[in-house]
Design an enzyme around this catalytic site. Sequence first.
Site, PDB file in Angstrom:
ATOM      1  N   ASP A 242       4.409  12.764  -7.423  1.00 58.70           N
ATOM      2  CA  ASP A 242       5.704  13.292  -7.042  1.00 58.70           C
ATOM      3  C   ASP A 242       5.456  14.202  -5.838  1.00 58.70           C
ATOM      4  O   ASP A 242       4.341  14.684  -5.609  1.00 58.70           O
ATOM      5  CB  ASP A 242       6.341  14.067  -8.199  1.00 58.70           C
ATOM      6  CG  ASP A 242       7.852  14.157  -8.069  1.00 58.70           C
ATOM      7  OD1 ASP A 242       8.376  13.973  -6.945  1.00 58.70           O
ATOM      8  OD2 ASP A 242       8.529  14.405  -9.085  1.00 58.70           O
ATOM      9  N   TRP A 243       6.510  14.436  -5.066  1.00 58.45           N
ATOM     10  CA  TRP A 243       6.341  15.143  -3.796  1.00 58.45           C
ATOM     11  C   TRP A 243       5.886  16.587  -4.037  1.00 58.45           C
ATOM     12  O   TRP A 243       6.617  17.407  -4.594  1.00 58.45           O
ATOM     13  CB  TRP A 243       7.645  15.094  -3.017  1.00 58.45           C
ATOM     14  CG  TRP A 243       7.725  13.943  -2.052  1.00 58.45           C
ATOM     15  CD1 TRP A 243       8.014  14.027  -0.721  1.00 58.45           C
ATOM     16  CD2 TRP A 243       7.515  12.549  -2.308  1.00 58.45           C
ATOM     17  NE1 TRP A 243       7.990  12.778  -0.139  1.00 58.45           N
ATOM     18  CE2 TRP A 243       7.678  11.843  -1.092  1.00 58.45           C
ATOM     19  CE3 TRP A 243       7.169  11.813  -3.447  1.00 58.45           C
ATOM     20  CZ2 TRP A 243       7.536  10.473  -0.986  1.00 58.45           C
ATOM     21  CZ3 TRP A 243       7.030  10.442  -3.343  1.00 58.45           C
ATOM     22  CH2 TRP A 243       7.199   9.790  -2.134  1.00 58.45           C
TER      23      TRP A 243
END
Length: 573
Positions: A242-243
Amino acid sequence: MTDAPKPISATPGAAQEATARLTLDEKAALTTGASWWATGAFPHAGIPEMRLSDGPHGLRLQDDERADHLGINGSAPATCFPPAVTLASSWDADLAERVGRALGRECLAHGVHVLLGPGINIKRSPLCGRNFEYFSEDPFLSGVLGTAWVKGLQAQGVGASLKHFAANNQENGRMSVSSDIDPRALREIYLPAFHRVVTEARPWTVMCAYNRLNGVHSSENHWLLTDLLRDEWGYEGVVVSDWGAVLDRARSLAAGLDLEMPSSSGLGPARLVDAVNSGELDEKTLDVSAARVAELALKTMAHADPDADYDRDAHHALAREAATRGAVLLKNDNELLPLDPRADTRIAVLGEFARTPRYQGAGSSKVTPTQLDDALTALALAAPSARIDFAPGFPVDDPEGDLAALREEAVRTARAADVVLLFLGLPPSFESEGYDRDHLELPAEQTELLAAVTEANPNTVVILANGGVVHLADWIDRVPAVLEGWLLGQAGGTATADLLFGTANPSGRLAETIPLRLADTPAFADWPGEGVTRDMARESSSDTATTTHATWRFPTPSATGFRTPPSSTPTCE
Protein backbone atom coordinates in the site's frame (compact mmCIF):
# COMPACT_ATOMS: atom_id res chain seq x y z
CA MET A 1 25.50 2.01 -31.18
CA THR A 2 23.44 -1.12 -30.55
CA ASP A 3 19.84 -1.58 -31.57
CA ALA A 4 17.19 -1.55 -28.84
CA PRO A 5 16.06 -5.06 -27.96
CA LYS A 6 12.83 -6.29 -29.50
CA PRO A 7 9.71 -6.49 -27.30
CA ILE A 8 9.84 -9.47 -24.99
CA SER A 9 6.99 -11.90 -24.44
CA ALA A 10 5.31 -11.94 -21.02
CA THR A 11 6.58 -15.24 -19.62
CA PRO A 12 8.60 -15.96 -16.48
CA GLY A 13 11.57 -17.00 -18.60
CA ALA A 14 11.38 -13.85 -20.70
CA ALA A 15 11.15 -11.71 -17.57
CA GLN A 16 14.23 -13.38 -16.11
CA GLU A 17 16.05 -12.78 -19.37
CA ALA A 18 15.10 -9.10 -19.25
CA THR A 19 16.17 -8.59 -15.66
CA ALA A 20 19.49 -10.33 -16.37
CA ARG A 21 20.32 -7.26 -18.47
CA LEU A 22 19.91 -4.98 -15.49
CA THR A 23 22.60 -3.83 -13.09
CA LEU A 24 22.17 -4.20 -9.35
CA ASP A 25 21.11 -0.56 -9.10
CA GLU A 26 18.57 -1.01 -11.88
CA LYS A 27 17.06 -4.14 -10.35
CA ALA A 28 16.65 -2.30 -7.07
CA ALA A 29 15.03 0.62 -8.89
CA LEU A 30 12.64 -1.70 -10.75
CA THR A 31 11.20 -2.94 -7.45
CA THR A 32 10.33 0.58 -6.27
CA GLY A 33 7.99 3.07 -7.93
CA ALA A 34 9.56 5.65 -10.22
CA SER A 35 6.80 8.16 -9.40
CA TRP A 36 3.57 8.26 -7.46
CA TRP A 37 1.64 6.09 -9.93
CA ALA A 38 4.23 4.42 -12.18
CA THR A 39 7.13 1.99 -12.17
CA GLY A 40 10.32 2.68 -14.06
CA ALA A 41 11.00 1.84 -17.70
CA PHE A 42 14.25 0.14 -18.75
CA PRO A 43 14.26 0.28 -22.56
CA HIS A 44 17.64 -1.42 -22.97
CA ALA A 45 16.18 -4.49 -21.23
CA GLY A 46 12.80 -4.31 -22.96
CA ILE A 47 10.96 -3.56 -19.70
CA PRO A 48 8.22 -0.92 -20.11
CA GLU A 49 6.76 1.51 -17.63
CA MET A 50 3.68 0.32 -15.80
CA ARG A 51 0.93 2.67 -14.59
CA LEU A 52 -1.22 1.95 -11.57
CA SER A 53 -4.30 3.84 -10.42
CA ASP A 54 -6.75 3.91 -7.55
CA GLY A 55 -10.11 2.13 -7.76
CA PRO A 56 -12.07 0.10 -6.94
CA HIS A 57 -15.53 1.41 -7.98
CA GLY A 58 -14.11 3.73 -10.60
CA LEU A 59 -10.84 4.86 -12.12
CA ARG A 60 -9.14 7.70 -10.22
CA LEU A 61 -6.52 8.69 -12.80
CA GLN A 62 -4.28 11.57 -11.80
CA ASP A 63 -1.29 13.38 -13.24
CA ASP A 64 1.89 12.70 -11.30
CA GLU A 65 2.23 16.43 -10.64
CA ARG A 66 -1.05 16.46 -8.66
CA ALA A 67 -0.96 12.92 -7.33
CA ASP A 68 -2.21 11.96 -3.90
CA HIS A 69 -3.56 8.87 -2.15
CA LEU A 70 -6.28 10.55 -0.11
CA GLY A 71 -8.71 11.79 -2.76
CA ILE A 72 -7.75 15.42 -2.18
CA ASN A 73 -6.78 16.42 -5.73
CA GLY A 74 -8.89 15.94 -8.83
CA SER A 75 -8.79 13.13 -11.36
CA ALA A 76 -9.87 12.44 -14.93
CA PRO A 77 -13.61 11.82 -15.39
CA ALA A 78 -14.55 8.13 -15.17
CA THR A 79 -17.69 6.15 -14.42
CA CYS A 80 -18.40 6.12 -10.71
CA PHE A 81 -20.05 2.75 -10.15
CA PRO A 82 -21.76 1.98 -6.84
CA PRO A 83 -19.11 1.17 -4.20
CA ALA A 84 -18.67 -2.33 -2.80
CA VAL A 85 -21.18 -1.75 0.02
CA THR A 86 -23.93 -1.44 -2.60
CA LEU A 87 -22.64 -4.03 -5.04
CA ALA A 88 -22.50 -6.57 -2.21
CA SER A 89 -26.20 -6.16 -1.47
CA SER A 90 -26.98 -7.36 -4.98
CA TRP A 91 -25.56 -10.79 -4.09
CA ASP A 92 -24.92 -11.04 -7.83
CA ALA A 93 -21.55 -12.34 -9.01
CA ASP A 94 -22.44 -11.82 -12.67
CA LEU A 95 -23.12 -8.14 -12.00
CA ALA A 96 -19.81 -7.80 -10.15
CA GLU A 97 -17.99 -9.36 -13.09
CA ARG A 98 -19.68 -7.01 -15.57
CA VAL A 99 -18.68 -4.02 -13.45
CA GLY A 100 -15.12 -5.37 -13.41
CA ARG A 101 -15.14 -5.69 -17.20
CA ALA A 102 -16.36 -2.12 -17.60
CA LEU A 103 -13.64 -0.86 -15.26
CA GLY A 104 -11.08 -2.77 -17.31
CA ARG A 105 -12.21 -1.11 -20.52
CA GLU A 106 -11.92 2.33 -18.93
CA CYS A 107 -8.43 1.50 -17.69
CA LEU A 108 -7.38 0.46 -21.21
CA ALA A 109 -8.80 3.69 -22.61
CA HIS A 110 -6.76 5.74 -20.13
CA GLY A 111 -3.55 3.71 -20.37
CA VAL A 112 -3.78 2.25 -16.87
CA HIS A 113 -2.28 -1.21 -16.39
CA VAL A 114 -3.21 -2.08 -12.78
CA LEU A 115 -6.32 -0.94 -10.90
CA LEU A 116 -6.05 -0.93 -7.13
CA GLY A 117 -8.95 -3.14 -6.07
CA PRO A 118 -11.02 -4.89 -4.97
CA GLY A 119 -11.05 -4.30 -1.22
CA ILE A 120 -12.27 -7.45 0.50
CA ASN A 121 -11.43 -6.83 4.15
CA ILE A 122 -14.05 -8.10 6.57
CA LYS A 123 -16.38 -5.55 8.16
CA ARG A 124 -15.38 -6.44 11.71
CA SER A 125 -17.19 -3.44 13.16
CA PRO A 126 -19.82 -1.15 11.64
CA LEU A 127 -17.72 1.78 12.89
CA CYS A 128 -14.93 1.31 10.34
CA GLY A 129 -14.78 4.51 8.29
CA ARG A 130 -13.88 2.62 5.13
CA ASN A 131 -16.66 0.02 5.23
CA PHE A 132 -18.19 1.51 2.08
CA GLU A 133 -15.19 0.17 0.15
CA TYR A 134 -15.56 -3.43 1.41
CA PHE A 135 -18.19 -6.02 0.51
CA SER A 136 -19.37 -7.73 3.66
CA GLU A 137 -18.87 -9.06 7.18
CA ASP A 138 -19.15 -12.52 5.61
CA PRO A 139 -15.96 -14.04 4.09
CA PHE A 140 -17.89 -16.28 1.70
CA LEU A 141 -19.87 -13.48 0.07
CA SER A 142 -16.80 -11.21 0.02
CA GLY A 143 -14.76 -13.91 -1.67
CA VAL A 144 -17.34 -14.80 -4.31
CA LEU A 145 -17.97 -11.19 -5.33
CA GLY A 146 -14.28 -10.29 -5.18
CA THR A 147 -13.44 -13.25 -7.41
CA ALA A 148 -16.02 -12.20 -9.99
CA TRP A 149 -14.81 -8.59 -9.98
CA VAL A 150 -11.19 -9.63 -10.50
CA LYS A 151 -12.07 -12.03 -13.31
CA GLY A 152 -14.01 -9.31 -15.09
CA LEU A 153 -11.25 -6.75 -14.81
CA GLN A 154 -8.41 -9.06 -15.80
CA ALA A 155 -10.35 -10.44 -18.76
CA GLN A 156 -9.72 -7.01 -20.29
CA GLY A 157 -5.97 -7.32 -19.79
CA VAL A 158 -5.80 -5.04 -16.74
CA GLY A 159 -4.33 -6.29 -13.49
CA ALA A 160 -6.23 -6.26 -10.21
CA SER A 161 -4.67 -5.48 -6.85
CA LEU A 162 -6.38 -7.50 -4.14
CA LYS A 163 -6.33 -5.50 -0.91
CA HIS A 164 -5.60 -4.98 1.95
CA PHE A 165 -3.71 -8.12 2.95
CA ALA A 166 -4.52 -8.77 5.76
CA ALA A 167 -6.82 -8.02 8.73
CA ASN A 168 -7.01 -4.31 7.90
CA ASN A 169 -10.39 -3.68 9.53
CA GLN A 170 -10.15 -0.20 10.99
CA GLU A 171 -8.81 3.20 9.95
CA ASN A 172 -7.83 4.71 13.30
CA GLY A 173 -4.14 4.01 13.82
CA ARG A 174 -3.98 1.91 10.67
CA MET A 175 -0.29 2.61 10.08
CA SER A 176 0.77 1.07 13.38
CA VAL A 177 -2.08 -0.91 14.95
CA SER A 178 -1.55 -4.63 15.43
CA SER A 179 -4.40 -7.04 14.68
CA ASP A 180 -3.77 -9.76 17.23
CA ILE A 181 -5.70 -12.81 16.02
CA ASP A 182 -5.42 -16.47 16.90
CA PRO A 183 -5.05 -19.00 14.06
CA ARG A 184 -8.64 -20.21 14.07
CA ALA A 185 -10.24 -16.77 13.88
CA LEU A 186 -7.70 -15.70 11.27
CA ARG A 187 -8.39 -18.67 9.02
CA GLU A 188 -12.15 -18.76 9.54
CA ILE A 189 -12.93 -15.04 9.28
CA TYR A 190 -10.15 -12.81 7.95
CA LEU A 191 -8.33 -14.97 5.37
CA PRO A 192 -10.96 -17.06 3.50
CA ALA A 193 -12.03 -14.27 1.14
CA PHE A 194 -8.40 -13.63 0.17
CA HIS A 195 -7.81 -17.35 -0.29
CA ARG A 196 -10.81 -17.70 -2.60
CA VAL A 197 -9.84 -14.76 -4.81
CA VAL A 198 -6.16 -15.77 -4.95
CA THR A 199 -6.84 -19.38 -5.88
CA GLU A 200 -9.86 -18.87 -8.17
CA ALA A 201 -9.18 -15.53 -9.89
CA ARG A 202 -5.37 -15.33 -9.64
CA PRO A 203 -5.07 -11.54 -9.28
CA TRP A 204 -1.97 -10.13 -10.91
CA THR A 205 -1.08 -8.24 -7.73
CA VAL A 206 -1.88 -8.48 -4.03
CA MET A 207 -1.52 -5.34 -1.91
CA CYS A 208 -0.17 -5.63 1.61
CA ALA A 209 -1.90 -3.68 4.35
CA TYR A 210 -0.60 -0.89 6.59
CA ASN A 211 -1.34 -2.60 9.87
CA ARG A 212 0.66 -5.19 11.79
CA LEU A 213 -0.57 -8.74 12.08
CA ASN A 214 0.21 -10.34 15.44
CA GLY A 215 2.89 -7.74 16.04
CA VAL A 216 4.62 -7.87 12.63
CA HIS A 217 4.05 -5.22 9.99
CA SER A 218 2.29 -6.67 6.95
CA SER A 219 4.98 -5.34 4.65
CA GLU A 220 7.62 -7.31 6.60
CA ASN A 221 5.55 -10.37 7.49
CA HIS A 222 7.29 -13.38 5.90
CA TRP A 223 4.65 -15.78 7.17
CA LEU A 224 1.88 -13.73 5.52
CA LEU A 225 3.55 -12.79 2.23
CA THR A 226 5.58 -15.94 1.57
CA ASP A 227 4.74 -18.92 3.78
CA LEU A 228 0.98 -18.49 3.47
CA LEU A 229 0.42 -16.56 0.24
CA ARG A 230 3.02 -18.23 -1.98
CA ASP A 231 3.98 -21.55 -0.40
CA GLU A 232 0.53 -22.58 0.89
CA TRP A 233 -1.82 -20.86 -1.57
CA GLY A 234 0.44 -21.05 -4.62
CA TYR A 235 0.35 -17.36 -5.51
CA GLU A 236 2.66 -16.42 -8.39
CA GLY A 237 1.93 -12.73 -8.93
CA VAL A 238 3.39 -9.50 -7.57
CA VAL A 239 3.02 -8.37 -3.97
CA VAL A 240 2.83 -4.57 -3.89
CA SER A 241 2.81 -2.30 -0.88
CA ASP A 242 0.00 0.00 0.00
CA TRP A 243 1.21 3.53 -0.64
CA GLY A 244 3.77 4.32 2.05
CA ALA A 245 3.43 0.99 3.89
CA VAL A 246 7.10 0.06 3.64
CA LEU A 247 9.21 0.75 6.71
CA ASP A 248 12.45 -0.95 5.69
CA ARG A 249 12.88 -1.87 2.03
CA ALA A 250 15.38 -4.66 2.59
CA ARG A 251 13.30 -6.37 5.28
CA SER A 252 10.13 -6.04 3.21
CA LEU A 253 11.71 -7.54 0.10
CA ALA A 254 13.14 -10.42 2.13
CA ALA A 255 9.63 -11.04 3.50
CA GLY A 256 8.18 -11.31 -0.01
CA LEU A 257 7.12 -7.78 -0.96
CA ASP A 258 8.13 -7.32 -4.60
CA LEU A 259 7.14 -3.73 -5.37
CA GLU A 260 7.32 -0.69 -3.11
CA MET A 261 4.93 2.14 -4.01
CA PRO A 262 5.15 5.01 -4.52
CA SER A 263 8.62 6.36 -5.29
CA SER A 264 10.76 6.72 -2.19
CA SER A 265 12.98 9.28 -3.96
CA GLY A 266 15.81 6.77 -4.19
CA LEU A 267 15.84 5.69 -0.54
CA GLY A 268 14.34 2.25 -1.13
CA PRO A 269 16.67 1.25 -4.00
CA ALA A 270 19.70 2.56 -2.11
CA ARG A 271 18.73 0.48 0.92
CA LEU A 272 18.48 -2.65 -1.26
CA VAL A 273 21.86 -2.06 -2.89
CA ASP A 274 23.51 -1.53 0.48
CA ALA A 275 21.85 -4.68 1.87
CA VAL A 276 23.10 -6.78 -1.06
CA ASN A 277 26.63 -5.35 -0.89
CA SER A 278 26.82 -5.93 2.88
CA GLY A 279 25.54 -9.51 2.61
CA GLU A 280 22.37 -8.76 4.55
CA LEU A 281 20.25 -9.60 1.49
CA ASP A 282 20.94 -12.30 -1.09
CA GLU A 283 20.96 -10.78 -4.56
CA LYS A 284 19.02 -13.82 -5.80
CA THR A 285 16.10 -12.69 -3.64
CA LEU A 286 16.18 -9.33 -5.40
CA ASP A 287 16.39 -11.10 -8.76
CA VAL A 288 13.19 -13.02 -8.06
CA SER A 289 11.20 -9.91 -7.16
CA ALA A 290 12.62 -7.92 -10.06
CA ALA A 291 11.63 -10.70 -12.45
CA ARG A 292 8.07 -10.73 -11.06
CA VAL A 293 7.73 -6.99 -11.57
CA ALA A 294 9.20 -7.27 -15.05
CA GLU A 295 6.82 -10.07 -15.97
CA LEU A 296 3.84 -8.01 -14.80
CA ALA A 297 5.00 -4.98 -16.80
CA LEU A 298 5.42 -7.14 -19.92
CA LYS A 299 2.03 -8.79 -19.39
CA THR A 300 0.16 -5.51 -19.01
CA MET A 301 1.95 -3.97 -21.98
CA ALA A 302 0.96 -6.94 -24.13
CA HIS A 303 -2.69 -6.03 -23.52
CA ALA A 304 -2.28 -2.25 -23.87
CA ASP A 305 -4.37 -0.68 -26.62
CA PRO A 306 -3.66 2.96 -27.53
CA ASP A 307 -6.91 3.07 -29.53
CA ALA A 308 -9.10 1.71 -26.73
CA ASP A 309 -12.26 3.59 -25.81
CA TYR A 310 -15.49 2.85 -24.00
CA ASP A 311 -19.17 3.69 -24.30
CA ARG A 312 -19.85 6.25 -21.59
CA ASP A 313 -23.62 5.97 -21.90
CA ALA A 314 -23.50 2.18 -21.65
CA HIS A 315 -21.32 2.36 -18.55
CA HIS A 316 -23.67 4.89 -16.99
CA ALA A 317 -26.54 2.51 -17.71
CA LEU A 318 -24.61 -0.31 -16.03
CA ALA A 319 -23.99 1.93 -13.01
CA ARG A 320 -27.74 2.61 -12.90
CA GLU A 321 -28.53 -1.11 -13.04
CA ALA A 322 -26.02 -1.89 -10.29
CA ALA A 323 -27.54 0.83 -8.11
CA THR A 324 -31.05 -0.57 -8.44
CA ARG A 325 -29.82 -4.11 -7.74
CA GLY A 326 -28.01 -3.08 -4.56
CA ALA A 327 -30.67 -1.01 -2.81
CA VAL A 328 -32.49 -2.83 0.00
CA LEU A 329 -36.14 -2.29 0.89
CA LEU A 330 -36.05 -2.52 4.68
CA LYS A 331 -39.70 -1.73 5.30
CA ASN A 332 -42.84 -1.24 3.21
CA ASP A 333 -45.98 -1.24 5.35
CA ASN A 334 -49.33 -1.20 3.56
CA GLU A 335 -47.52 -1.44 0.23
CA LEU A 336 -46.84 2.28 0.19
CA LEU A 337 -44.22 1.64 -2.48
CA PRO A 338 -44.06 1.71 -5.39
CA LEU A 339 -45.64 5.07 -6.10
CA ASP A 340 -47.68 5.49 -9.28
CA PRO A 341 -45.75 7.74 -11.69
CA ARG A 342 -48.95 8.46 -13.68
CA ALA A 343 -51.00 9.64 -10.71
CA ASP A 344 -51.87 13.27 -10.07
CA THR A 345 -50.07 13.19 -6.73
CA ARG A 346 -48.47 15.91 -4.65
CA ILE A 347 -45.09 14.66 -3.53
CA ALA A 348 -42.86 16.40 -0.99
CA VAL A 349 -39.21 15.69 -1.66
CA LEU A 350 -37.28 16.62 1.46
CA GLY A 351 -33.60 16.48 2.36
CA GLU A 352 -30.56 18.06 0.73
CA PHE A 353 -29.34 14.64 -0.42
CA ALA A 354 -32.17 14.59 -2.98
CA ARG A 355 -30.60 17.60 -4.68
CA THR A 356 -26.95 17.07 -3.72
CA PRO A 357 -26.44 13.31 -3.81
CA ARG A 358 -24.11 11.41 -1.50
CA TYR A 359 -23.04 8.78 -3.99
CA GLN A 360 -19.55 7.59 -2.99
CA GLY A 361 -17.12 7.50 -0.09
CA ALA A 362 -14.19 9.78 0.66
CA GLY A 363 -10.48 9.04 0.36
CA SER A 364 -8.37 7.29 -2.23
CA SER A 365 -11.41 5.81 -4.02
CA LYS A 366 -13.01 9.19 -4.74
CA VAL A 367 -13.93 9.29 -8.43
CA THR A 368 -14.72 12.26 -10.67
CA PRO A 369 -17.90 11.03 -12.42
CA THR A 370 -18.59 11.34 -16.12
CA GLN A 371 -22.06 12.59 -15.18
CA LEU A 372 -24.08 12.78 -12.00
CA ASP A 373 -27.80 12.13 -11.62
CA ASP A 374 -29.69 13.65 -8.69
CA ALA A 375 -32.91 12.18 -7.38
CA LEU A 376 -34.85 15.45 -7.40
CA THR A 377 -34.44 15.88 -11.15
CA ALA A 378 -34.95 12.18 -11.85
CA LEU A 379 -38.19 12.04 -9.85
CA ALA A 380 -39.65 14.97 -11.78
CA LEU A 381 -38.74 13.36 -15.09
CA ALA A 382 -40.18 10.00 -14.05
CA ALA A 383 -43.53 11.40 -12.85
CA PRO A 384 -44.52 14.35 -15.05
CA SER A 385 -48.13 14.23 -13.81
CA ALA A 386 -47.14 14.66 -10.19
CA ARG A 387 -46.58 17.93 -8.41
CA ILE A 388 -43.20 17.78 -6.71
CA ASP A 389 -42.29 20.28 -4.02
CA PHE A 390 -38.76 20.37 -2.62
CA ALA A 391 -37.30 21.61 0.63
CA PRO A 392 -33.68 20.89 1.68
CA GLY A 393 -34.58 20.36 5.35
CA PHE A 394 -30.99 20.43 6.57
CA PRO A 395 -27.55 21.54 5.41
CA VAL A 396 -24.78 19.07 4.57
CA ASP A 397 -21.54 19.75 6.44
CA ASP A 398 -22.48 23.43 6.75
CA PRO A 399 -22.40 24.77 10.31
CA GLU A 400 -23.80 28.11 9.12
CA GLY A 401 -27.14 26.67 7.97
CA ASP A 402 -30.31 27.95 9.65
CA LEU A 403 -31.65 24.65 10.99
CA ALA A 404 -34.87 26.03 12.42
CA ALA A 405 -35.86 27.80 9.20
CA LEU A 406 -34.97 24.79 7.06
CA ARG A 407 -36.97 22.46 9.30
CA GLU A 408 -39.99 24.78 9.35
CA GLU A 409 -40.01 24.97 5.55
CA ALA A 410 -39.77 21.18 5.26
CA VAL A 411 -42.66 20.65 7.70
CA ARG A 412 -44.89 23.04 5.74
CA THR A 413 -44.03 21.21 2.52
CA ALA A 414 -44.72 17.82 4.11
CA ARG A 415 -48.08 18.90 5.54
CA ALA A 416 -49.35 19.91 2.09
CA ALA A 417 -48.28 16.69 0.35
CA ASP A 418 -49.94 13.35 -0.29
CA VAL A 419 -46.68 11.50 0.32
CA VAL A 420 -43.25 12.51 1.58
CA LEU A 421 -39.94 11.25 0.23
CA LEU A 422 -37.41 12.06 2.95
CA PHE A 423 -33.75 11.74 1.94
CA LEU A 424 -31.47 11.19 4.93
CA GLY A 425 -27.96 9.85 5.38
CA LEU A 426 -24.41 10.40 6.51
CA PRO A 427 -22.61 13.53 5.32
CA PRO A 428 -19.12 13.04 3.87
CA SER A 429 -17.47 14.22 7.10
CA PHE A 430 -19.01 11.32 9.06
CA GLU A 431 -17.18 8.50 7.27
CA SER A 432 -14.02 8.30 5.21
CA GLU A 433 -10.78 6.52 4.65
CA GLY A 434 -8.38 7.62 7.37
CA TYR A 435 -10.68 7.62 10.40
CA ASP A 436 -13.49 5.64 11.98
CA ARG A 437 -16.88 6.61 13.35
CA ASP A 438 -17.62 6.95 17.06
CA HIS A 439 -21.31 6.04 16.76
CA LEU A 440 -23.95 4.82 14.30
CA GLU A 441 -26.36 7.75 14.59
CA LEU A 442 -27.63 9.97 11.82
CA PRO A 443 -26.85 13.67 12.41
CA ALA A 444 -29.14 15.13 15.06
CA GLU A 445 -30.59 17.70 12.67
CA GLN A 446 -31.78 14.86 10.45
CA THR A 447 -33.47 12.82 13.18
CA GLU A 448 -35.12 15.98 14.50
CA LEU A 449 -36.35 16.73 10.99
CA LEU A 450 -37.70 13.18 10.67
CA ALA A 451 -39.67 13.53 13.90
CA ALA A 452 -41.19 16.84 12.81
CA VAL A 453 -41.99 15.67 9.29
CA THR A 454 -43.64 12.40 10.34
CA GLU A 455 -45.80 14.28 12.82
CA ALA A 456 -46.94 16.56 9.99
CA ASN A 457 -47.40 13.72 7.49
CA PRO A 458 -47.10 10.06 8.58
CA ASN A 459 -47.17 8.97 4.92
CA THR A 460 -43.37 9.25 4.75
CA VAL A 461 -40.78 7.16 2.92
CA VAL A 462 -37.19 7.42 4.17
CA ILE A 463 -34.43 6.98 1.57
CA LEU A 464 -31.01 6.48 3.14
CA ALA A 465 -27.58 7.33 1.73
CA ASN A 466 -24.72 5.97 3.83
CA GLY A 467 -21.56 3.93 3.36
CA GLY A 468 -21.79 2.28 6.76
CA VAL A 469 -24.87 1.11 8.62
CA VAL A 470 -26.83 3.60 10.71
CA HIS A 471 -28.91 3.18 13.87
CA LEU A 472 -32.59 2.72 13.01
CA ALA A 473 -34.21 1.52 16.22
CA ASP A 474 -35.16 4.95 17.56
CA TRP A 475 -37.12 6.07 14.52
CA ILE A 476 -38.03 3.20 12.18
CA ASP A 477 -41.44 2.71 13.79
CA ARG A 478 -42.36 6.29 12.84
CA VAL A 479 -42.35 5.62 9.10
CA PRO A 480 -44.12 3.05 6.91
CA ALA A 481 -41.31 2.59 4.37
CA VAL A 482 -37.50 2.68 4.38
CA LEU A 483 -35.24 2.22 1.36
CA GLU A 484 -31.57 1.62 2.22
CA GLY A 485 -29.71 3.04 -0.75
CA TRP A 486 -26.16 2.81 0.61
CA LEU A 487 -24.00 4.78 -1.85
CA LEU A 488 -25.45 4.42 -5.33
CA GLY A 489 -22.75 5.84 -7.60
CA GLN A 490 -23.16 8.44 -10.33
CA ALA A 491 -26.48 7.07 -11.63
CA GLY A 492 -27.98 6.78 -8.15
CA GLY A 493 -30.49 9.59 -8.60
CA THR A 494 -32.14 7.95 -11.60
CA ALA A 495 -31.89 4.54 -9.95
CA THR A 496 -33.73 5.92 -6.91
CA ALA A 497 -36.56 7.14 -9.11
CA ASP A 498 -36.68 3.72 -10.78
CA LEU A 499 -37.05 2.06 -7.39
CA LEU A 500 -39.60 4.45 -5.90
CA PHE A 501 -41.87 4.34 -8.96
CA GLY A 502 -41.54 0.60 -9.55
CA THR A 503 -39.56 0.67 -12.79
CA ALA A 504 -36.99 -1.46 -10.98
CA ASN A 505 -37.53 -3.95 -8.18
CA PRO A 506 -35.68 -3.25 -4.88
CA SER A 507 -34.31 -6.78 -4.77
CA GLY A 508 -31.15 -6.14 -2.76
CA ARG A 509 -30.41 -8.13 0.37
CA LEU A 510 -28.25 -7.14 3.27
CA ALA A 511 -24.60 -8.14 3.21
CA GLU A 512 -23.97 -6.96 6.76
CA THR A 513 -25.71 -6.66 10.10
CA ILE A 514 -27.59 -3.55 11.14
CA PRO A 515 -27.53 -3.94 14.93
CA LEU A 516 -30.21 -2.82 17.32
CA ARG A 517 -27.43 -1.44 19.52
CA LEU A 518 -23.75 -0.85 18.90
CA ALA A 519 -23.04 -2.69 22.17
CA ASP A 520 -24.52 -5.85 20.62
CA THR A 521 -21.80 -6.13 17.97
CA PRO A 522 -19.07 -8.78 18.50
CA ALA A 523 -16.13 -6.36 18.31
CA PHE A 524 -17.62 -3.78 20.67
CA ALA A 525 -15.52 -4.71 23.71
CA ASP A 526 -12.21 -4.52 21.79
CA TRP A 527 -12.87 -1.57 19.48
CA PRO A 528 -10.71 0.23 18.51
CA GLY A 529 -8.13 -1.47 20.74
CA GLU A 530 -5.77 -0.29 23.44
CA GLY A 531 -2.66 1.62 22.46
CA VAL A 532 -1.41 0.10 19.22
CA THR A 533 -3.08 -3.31 19.45
CA ARG A 534 -6.57 -4.66 18.99
CA ASP A 535 -7.28 -8.01 20.55
CA MET A 536 -9.19 -10.11 18.05
CA ALA A 537 -7.96 -13.44 19.40
CA ARG A 538 -11.23 -14.17 21.15
CA GLU A 539 -13.22 -13.92 17.94
CA SER A 540 -14.14 -17.07 16.08
CA SER A 541 -16.28 -18.11 13.16
CA SER A 542 -19.28 -18.22 15.47
CA ASP A 543 -19.18 -14.42 15.58
CA THR A 544 -19.96 -14.18 11.88
CA ALA A 545 -21.51 -17.49 10.94
CA THR A 546 -24.60 -17.29 13.14
CA THR A 547 -26.83 -14.57 14.50
CA THR A 548 -25.33 -14.08 17.93
CA HIS A 549 -26.59 -10.60 18.70
CA ALA A 550 -29.83 -8.69 18.40
CA THR A 551 -30.60 -7.50 14.87
CA TRP A 552 -33.58 -6.44 12.86
CA ARG A 553 -35.35 -8.98 10.67
CA PHE A 554 -38.20 -8.58 8.22
CA PRO A 555 -40.30 -11.38 6.71
CA THR A 556 -40.99 -9.61 3.40
CA PRO A 557 -39.58 -11.46 0.36
CA SER A 558 -37.94 -8.32 -1.01
CA ALA A 559 -35.92 -7.77 2.17
CA THR A 560 -34.58 -10.89 3.80
CA GLY A 561 -33.71 -9.05 6.96
CA PHE A 562 -31.12 -6.82 8.45
CA ARG A 563 -28.83 -9.83 8.38
CA THR A 564 -28.69 -12.69 5.91
CA PRO A 565 -26.96 -15.64 7.60
CA PRO A 566 -23.78 -16.44 5.65
CA SER A 567 -24.59 -20.14 5.90
CA SER A 568 -27.42 -19.58 3.42
CA THR A 569 -26.66 -20.31 -0.21
CA PRO A 570 -26.48 -16.94 -1.99
CA THR A 571 -27.71 -16.36 -5.52
CA CYS A 572 -24.16 -15.69 -6.63
CA GLU A 573 -23.33 -19.41 -6.55
